[in-house]
Design a protein around this motif. Structure first.
Motif: not given
Lengths: 366, 392
Positions: A15-18
């Protein structure tokens, strides 16, 4: 930023964005992250957490007891610690950038921001200790910063939504804080809780310790007379029994302590406002700490019986709260301390402002 | 029993030597068999007609077999043990048409059980039992699905294959060191546009062999199952952790027999987070026909220390009201953040189905469909229905 600042909150490495949001917060020193490793049970899909000190190369599923190979593990970044001090510093720096008059109350952990001659309390829901403002938030000018928006959604409705703002949103755009404060100033009435606090502070500085004792006795008498209002207040707390409204937040910290503790306010007040209690009233100014030594001495005055303390400060030594919590037996607190915020909660919610007025007027007449 | 028959049962994972030993030593083999038979109906009718007897009670017939026809008694015992490890869908799919015509109505009104039909199959066409056994493995085991790229049509070539062709193919792989261990074709079938191959691999050299007296091969060998369908475009890998090796073999198989270069890639159902979020919202409102929400597992729950919460229905009733109560009375919305949803359990026509919803590198939700006790056709139909419901 679509994350919550809550201990234990985690994001999968995919989950790159978080993850980048969490890393950003860590880089600013607001939180500490740790890597949480886990294995998914091949039989029941239960997530089994792996401990760092596990010396085995297998783990047993806690749900179905299947032995799992540890060759394929999942990693997650988890919030292991929240640095509340840094968060306060961050908000402080944002306020100084805004060039508005403000004052930080270090004991109650909130700011009084002066905008257009109005004083707006700026609070962090998770850590500020100002029950009387939280309990009377609606239609009064105050702004609440939420570290964990998900946990507090129940507080928000269409009339008060402009009073709440997420900390992550402020981080993204510092101007939002200014806008929110301006908005609150225009849309809501003057915060009477702040006025009440100012009156209380004025009274505290103008009366002697003996007069404060008389004030406390008077206050308890008035609570007794207004028992129906007390009943209504208890019902209000009971209705929100599992929410933050029914809590008193005590900042702990330090080794082997949790970051903060939330006491069940209803249970706490009920333990204090009952018969067969010894009473101790202490008038302290804003700069005096109510130490454990003074607390112990006060307990000895009452021969270690159940005691109710009324203390006019918010600066309470950590050990005092620890002792109060240790003496929570069978759902009742043996020692109950009503500090300044709690006294103000009772005065405000039971409509006992006249008690303060009475003492202030008598002082003025003299 | 003859050695071939013993091998036949051992190939079907029936511990025949144990059964024979038990019959020889136990004082109550008849009771033991009757206890197993009583679970199913229709045995008396089928056994009476086969042995040309007219017993009124199953007990008397079994006693007769145990006393006068010991080999038959052992055979029946083996069959009943076998019946307990296979599933009814697999039996139903392989019952010959004439049996179906004769017993179809009785199977429907449950006066004859599917398990008792196995006896007729054992006597008249024992090879069908092998098909049932492997079909059951396919139905009950976790499988991974791969698709062929580019699309091919090798159905004719696959139909022409025989067991000896497959054996020769694996021998060749062993000779050119593609497979380093000894490999034995366990079962092969190409029928109804499906090619099913099961092989056993010799135990790895580094594996320790526990002290065993029987079925040494079964206990130490690695089993790999593969099924080609849809004209060779779909590959199901069964019972194998190393799916990469199996896809490589099948790629070589198609090259060998159809002279086509192909690649197999894993079938993954990817969805946007909004699609899953919308599906969950519709499920919650009860707007998805034929599908009910039976469970939700959510990590990062809005509680102290962010635990994982799993809310599961205990009686196949929807949890939508429970979710609503949690939200209204306890201020907790479990499905507010879709990225934190770990799994969703749904009920489709009386069957519980769990969808795992991890997120991949592209921030898409990869839905994997887990349910082992389901026939391949039913599983396909179920997945199609769910994918259609999610994509709306």
């Amino acid at each position: 930023m679509n994350i919550q600042i809550r201990k234990g909150y985690s994001a999968n490495v995919n989950d790159t964005s978080r993850n980048s949001d969490l890393k950003g917060l860590e880089d600013e020193g607001l939180i500490s992250l740790s890597v949480k490793k886990s294995v998914i049970c091949s039989r029941c899909k239960n997530v089994i957490s792996l401990e760092d000190d596990n010396i085995e190369n297998f783990v047993t599923c806690s749900n179905c007891s299947k032995r799992q190979n540890m060759s394929k593990t999942n990693s997650e970044n988890k919030i292991s610690q929240i640095h509340y001090g840094k968060i306060i510093q961050k908000i402080d720096s944002l306020l100084s950038d805004m060039r508005v008059g403000y004052e930080y109350d270090k004991n109650s952990r909130y700011w009084k921001v002066k905008i257009d001659d109005k004083i707006i309390p700026l609070l962090i829901l998770e850590i500020s200790d100002s029950n009387y403002i939280v309990a009377n938030a609606e239609n009064q000018a105050s702004l609440f910063i939420m570290l964990d928006t998900e946990k507090h959604t129940y507080l928000i409705n269409q009339f008060n939504e402009s009073q709440f703002i997420a900390f992550t949103k402020i981080l993204e755009d510092g101007l939002l804080l200014n806008k929110a404060l301006q908005n609150v100033t225009i849309s809501f009435d003057t915060n009477h809780s702040i006025e009440l606090e100012e009156k209380f502070d004025k009274l505290r500085s103008s009366i002697t310790p003996t007069q404060f004792e008389l004030f406390c006795v008077d206050l308890l008498e008035q609570i007794k007379i207004n028992y129906s209002k007390l009943n209504t207040f208890y019902s209000y707390l009971s209705r929100f029994h599992n929410t933050i409204l029914n809590s008193k937040i005590i900042l702990m910290g330090g080794p082997s302590n949790p970051d903060f503790i939330m006491i069940n306010l209803l249970r706490y007040l009920q333990s204090g406002l009952r018969p067969e209690k010894f009473g101790e009233a202490k008038r302290y100014g804003a700069d005096t700490t109510f130490t454990f030594e003074k607390y112990s001495a006060a307990i000895m005055h009452g021969n270690a019986n159940d005691t109710l303390f009324l203390v006019s400060t918010t600066d309470i030594q950590l050990e005092v709260w620890k002792n109060i919590l240790e003496n929570d037996r069978d759902g009742k607190f043996k020692y109950v301390l009503l500090d300044k915020p709690l006294m103000l909660v009772l005065i405000k919610c039971l409509g006992l402002e006249n008690v303060i007025e009475k003492y202030l007027n008598s002082k003025n007449q003299k | 029993m003859k050695p071939e028959e013993i091998k036949f049962w051992e190939d079907l994972s029936v511990a025949v030597e144990d059964i024979r030993e038990m019959i020889g030593s136990s004082s109550r083999p008849v009771t033991k068999l009757l206890n197993r038979l009583n679970k199913y109906t229709g045995w008396l009718e089928i056994l009476n007609s086969h042995y040309d007897t007219s017993y009124n009670e199953l007990k008397s017939l079994i006693k007769h077999l145990a006393t006068y026809r010991k080999a038959e008694f052992a055979r029946l015992f083996c069959l009943v043990v076998f019946a307990s490890v296979v599933d009814r869908t697999s039996i139903n799919n392989r019952i010959p048409k004439d049996y179906m015509k004769k017993y179809g109505s009785k199977l429907e009104d449950k006066t004859v059980s599917y398990e008792s039909i196995l006896f007729l199959l054992l006597k008249n066409n024992p090879d069908i039992l092998k098909g049932i056994f492997y079909d059951s493995i396919i139905n009950r085991s976790p499988s991974r699905i791969f698709v062929c790229k580019p699309k091919i049509d090798v159905s004719e070539e696959l139909l022409k294959l025989s067991e000896s062709d497959i054996e020769a193919f694996f021998c060749k792989l062993k000779e050119n060191r593609t497979i380093k261990r000894e490999v034995k074709v366990w079962w092969f079938e190409t029928k109804d546009s499906k090619t099913k191959i099961f092989v056993r691999l010799e135990s790895r050299k580094r594996n320790t062999i526990p002290q065993v007296s029987k079925n040494l091969f079964i206990k130490t060998a690695g089993i790999k199952g593969m099924m080609l369908s849809d004209n060779g475009n779909k590959l199901d890998v069964v019972l194998s952790r190393d799916a990469k090796a199996v896809t490589k073999w099948m790629k070589l198989l198609i090259k060998e027999f159809a002279n086509k270069n192909v690649e197999f890639s894993r079938v993954v159902q990817e969805f946007e987070t909004s699609e899953i979020s919308d599906f969950l919202a519709r499920l919650r409102r009860g707007e998805v026909n034929g599908i009910t929400l039976l469970g939700v597992e959510r990590r990062n729950a809005p509680l102290v220390n962010s635990p994982t919460i799993r809310l599961e229905s205990s009686n196949m009733e929807s949890i939508t009201d429970s979710l609503k109560e949690l939200e209204d009375n306890h201020s907790m919305n479990l499905i507010s953040e879709i990225k934190d949803i770990v799994g969703i359990t749904v009920g489709v026509g009386g069957t519980t189905y769990r969808l795992s919803t991890p997120i991949n590198e592209e921030e898409k939700i990869v839905v994997s469909f887990d349910n082992r006790n389901m026939s391949e056709d039913k599983k396909d139909a179920m997945i199609n229905a769910l994918v259609k419901a999610i994509r709306k």
